[in-house]
Motif scaffolding. Structure first.
Motif, PDB file in Angstrom:
ATOM      1  N   ASN A 249       9.553  34.919   4.700  1.00 34.85           N
ATOM      2  CA  ASN A 249       8.136  35.257   4.530  1.00 34.85           C
ATOM      3  C   ASN A 249       8.004  36.580   3.776  1.00 34.85           C
ATOM      4  O   ASN A 249       7.794  37.638   4.367  1.00 34.85           O
ATOM      5  CB  ASN A 249       7.473  35.341   5.905  1.00 34.85           C
ATOM      6  CG  ASN A 249       5.963  35.387   5.814  1.00 34.85           C
ATOM      7  OD1 ASN A 249       5.385  35.230   4.742  1.00 34.85           O
ATOM      8  ND2 ASN A 249       5.318  35.620   6.935  1.00 34.85           N
ATOM      9  N   THR A 250       8.121  36.506   2.455  1.00 39.18           N
ATOM     10  CA  THR A 250       8.163  37.717   1.620  1.00 39.18           C
ATOM     11  C   THR A 250       7.050  37.776   0.587  1.00 39.18           C
ATOM     12  O   THR A 250       7.074  38.643  -0.283  1.00 39.18           O
ATOM     13  CB  THR A 250       9.513  37.805   0.871  1.00 39.18           C
ATOM     14  OG1 THR A 250       9.666  36.627   0.049  1.00 39.18           O
ATOM     15  CG2 THR A 250      10.694  37.898   1.826  1.00 39.18           C
ATOM     16  N   SER A 251       6.079  36.880   0.652  1.00 40.92           N
ATOM     17  CA  SER A 251       5.097  36.757  -0.425  1.00 40.92           C
ATOM     18  C   SER A 251       4.347  38.055  -0.723  1.00 40.92           C
ATOM     19  O   SER A 251       4.064  38.369  -1.882  1.00 40.92           O
ATOM     20  CB  SER A 251       4.100  35.633  -0.117  1.00 40.92           C
ATOM     21  OG  SER A 251       3.505  35.824   1.147  1.00 40.92           O
ATOM     22  N   GLU A 254       6.376  40.310  -3.170  1.00 40.70           N
ATOM     23  CA  GLU A 254       6.962  39.699  -4.362  1.00 40.70           C
ATOM     24  C   GLU A 254       6.828  40.559  -5.618  1.00 40.70           C
ATOM     25  O   GLU A 254       7.709  40.583  -6.465  1.00 40.70           O
ATOM     26  CB  GLU A 254       6.352  38.315  -4.617  1.00 40.70           C
ATOM     27  CG  GLU A 254       6.705  37.274  -3.555  1.00 40.70           C
ATOM     28  CD  GLU A 254       8.187  36.927  -3.513  1.00 40.70           C
ATOM     29  OE1 GLU A 254       8.898  37.216  -4.488  1.00 40.70           O
ATOM     30  OE2 GLU A 254       8.628  36.362  -2.495  1.00 40.70           O
ATOM     31  N   ASN A 255       5.713  41.263  -5.774  1.00 37.82           N
ATOM     32  CA  ASN A 255       5.490  42.048  -6.991  1.00 37.82           C
ATOM     33  C   ASN A 255       5.767  43.541  -6.788  1.00 37.82           C
ATOM     34  O   ASN A 255       5.301  44.376  -7.551  1.00 37.82           O
ATOM     35  CB  ASN A 255       4.051  41.855  -7.484  1.00 37.82           C
ATOM     36  CG  ASN A 255       3.785  40.419  -7.901  1.00 37.82           C
ATOM     37  OD1 ASN A 255       4.618  39.797  -8.554  1.00 37.82           O
ATOM     38  ND2 ASN A 255       2.647  39.875  -7.501  1.00 37.82           N
ATOM     39  N   SER A 256       6.542  43.855  -5.764  1.00 39.37           N
ATOM     40  CA  SER A 256       6.889  45.251  -5.493  1.00 39.37           C
ATOM     41  C   SER A 256       8.295  45.540  -6.004  1.00 39.37           C
ATOM     42  O   SER A 256       8.987  44.669  -6.519  1.00 39.37           O
ATOM     43  CB  SER A 256       6.822  45.521  -3.989  1.00 39.37           C
ATOM     44  OG  SER A 256       7.920  44.919  -3.321  1.00 39.37           O
ATOM     45  N   ILE A 260      14.336  41.375  -3.597  1.00 42.94           N
ATOM     46  CA  ILE A 260      14.230  40.145  -2.810  1.00 42.94           C
ATOM     47  C   ILE A 260      15.113  39.080  -3.436  1.00 42.94           C
ATOM     48  O   ILE A 260      14.916  38.694  -4.586  1.00 42.94           O
ATOM     49  CB  ILE A 260      12.773  39.651  -2.732  1.00 42.94           C
ATOM     50  CG1 ILE A 260      11.896  40.711  -2.041  1.00 42.94           C
ATOM     51  CG2 ILE A 260      12.691  38.325  -1.998  1.00 42.94           C
ATOM     52  CD1 ILE A 260      10.430  40.387  -2.054  1.00 42.94           C
ATOM     53  N   GLU A 261      16.104  38.643  -2.683  1.00 47.06           N
ATOM     54  CA  GLU A 261      17.002  37.566  -3.113  1.00 47.06           C
ATOM     55  C   GLU A 261      17.260  36.689  -1.893  1.00 47.06           C
ATOM     56  O   GLU A 261      18.056  37.057  -1.029  1.00 47.06           O
ATOM     57  CB  GLU A 261      18.326  38.125  -3.648  1.00 47.06           C
ATOM     58  CG  GLU A 261      18.191  38.960  -4.906  1.00 47.06           C
ATOM     59  CD  GLU A 261      19.506  39.599  -5.323  1.00 47.06           C
ATOM     60  OE1 GLU A 261      20.544  39.308  -4.672  1.00 47.06           O
ATOM     61  OE2 GLU A 261      19.503  40.395  -6.270  1.00 47.06           O
TER      62      GLU A 261
END
Length: 414
Positions: A249-251, A254-256, A260-261
């Motif tokens: 749950n990383t939505s 996402e644009n930071s 995230i992998e």
């Protein structure tokens, strides 16, 4: 341990956050600790949602990790019903609905995982009240009501959750049809022989499987759903429960600048790529020193212990997380347990002949146990699975002959 007063913020209201907050208070009684969760409940256990709660054998309110007075007595604030919509990592501020705006000195992200959703050609099906997923208490309550009313339920996905729900539904003396696109149950990390035994048990209880089956389309006809599979096989149902896996749950991140992998990437100290930002539990893709690689786990024990270790590191203790993974699944009278890593090995050996005495498969790498998977009626494999974890943790070499001999006690090699 003496700590400089600071604001510690935990995002997520699951097991990792609950146990992290408890651990922080063991080392730091002064800092402000706040848990922010989308849920309307205090942190609670999720395994019972597909098992005892679903069949009215346990009350949902009994699933809390800690009662409300725990948070009050430990001066831990829990902000419920908060959806985070923005995080400024430079200014260390989060904002959310209900005019929520909070600053932090140390941040723990424990947002868990979310359901992987099935794609429908007809978008109207997404809002159907008889097409359900299981993730939280509200979902479990809906499924509980629906399975009492339905006649021919279908479960899409034969992972642990799908099978546990099927076993629970069977207790209402209803047969379940299960659809799975792969060739076996519970994925490739479960030995095929154990997968077949679990499948046989379900079939003996009346459940029906369609393996190697892709869904071509789902349509609604009156109050029924018509599921068309490969070779134009048609299944009609009045209730569909979907369990096709989950994703971190990383939505919101996402644009930071957060790396995230397959989840938020953290080291063995739960530290992310951003200073003072930690992650734990299902959402974290963490480095495991014992296996020398990154991994993301979704299990009860991992969420708890990873949260505890994240808290220790937030408090400055600098402790590496090296726990051997462990998980379990209860279906009917069967208990399945899994330890370590079962998809990276150069040899395999079995112990036991049937589920009454217990069957365990050990996965070896250079004669060291990397993983173990066992199945039995009741908890008969539990002891040897625990011993396998300890042997693995200590890198003790052990021969296939010893592991396969049921008369040999494994604890003598520790």
């Amino acid at each position: 341990m003496k700590n400089e007063h600071k604001n510690i913020l935990i995002i997520g209201g699951g097991q990792a956050s609950a146990y992290a907050s408890q651990e922080i208070r063991k080392h730091d009684s002064e800092s402000t600790v706040t848990i922010v969760t989308e849920e309307k409940f205090l942190p609670y256990e999720r395994p019972p949602l597909s098992k005892n709660c679903l069949v009215d054998k346990r009350k949902y309110e009994d699933c809390l990790f800690f009662p409300e007075k725990f948070y009050d007595e430990n001066n831990i604030e829990v902000k419920k019903n908060i959806h985070i919509n923005n995080i400024d990592f430079n200014k260390k501020i989060i904002t959310g609905n209900l005019n929520c705006k909070l600053s932090y000195d140390k941040l723990l992200i424990a947002t868990g995982s979310k359901n992987r959703e099935l794609e429908f050609e007809n978008n109207d099906l997404k809002n159907e009240e008889n097409i359900l997923y299981l993730r939280n208490i509200d979902d479990s309550k809906k499924i509980n009501l629906k399975i009492k009313e339905c006649n021919n339920p279908v479960i899409i996905g034969c992972g642990f959750i799908g099978l546990e729900i099927a076993a629970s539904i069977s207790q209402f003396e209803k047969k379940v049809t299960l659809i799975e696109k792969s060739s076996q149950l519970m994925g490739r990390v479960i030995p095929e022989e154990i997968s077949k035994l679990v499948k046989l048990k379900h079939e003996q209880e009346g459940n029906i499987f369609f393996l190697n089956s892709n869904i071509k389309k789902i349509e609604k006809e009156n109050k029924e759903f018509v599921i068309t599979l490969d070779l134009n096989k048609v299944i009609k149902t009045d209730l569909i429960i979907i369990g096709v896996g989950s994703i971190p749950n990383t939505s919101v991140f996402e644009n930071s600048e957060l790396i995230i992998e397959n989840g938020i990437k953290v080291n063995e100290f739960c530290q992310s790529s951003i200073e003072d930002v930690f992650a734990a539990g299902d959402v974290a893709n963490f480095y495991h020193p014992h296996y020398g690689k990154y991994m993301r786990l979704e299990s009860y024990k991992h969420a708890q212990n990873h949260g505890i270790f994240a808290a220790k590191n937030i408090c400055g203790l600098k402790e590496s997380y090296v726990d051997i993974p462990w998980m379990w699944s209860d279906q009917f009278d069967l208990n399945l347990q899994l330890s370590g890593v079962c998809d990276d090995y150069d040899d395999m050996v079995s112990r036991g002949k049937d589920i009454r005495e217990g069957i365990i498969y050990f996965f070896l790498k250079k004669n060291i146990i990397h993983g173990a998977c066992g199945l039995a009626i009741g908890g008969k494999v539990a002891k040897n699975i625990r011993l396998a974890s300890k042997l693995s943790e200590k890198n003790i070499k052990i021969s296939k002959e010893i592991l396969s001999d049921t008369s040999t006690k494994l604890n003598k090699y520790l």
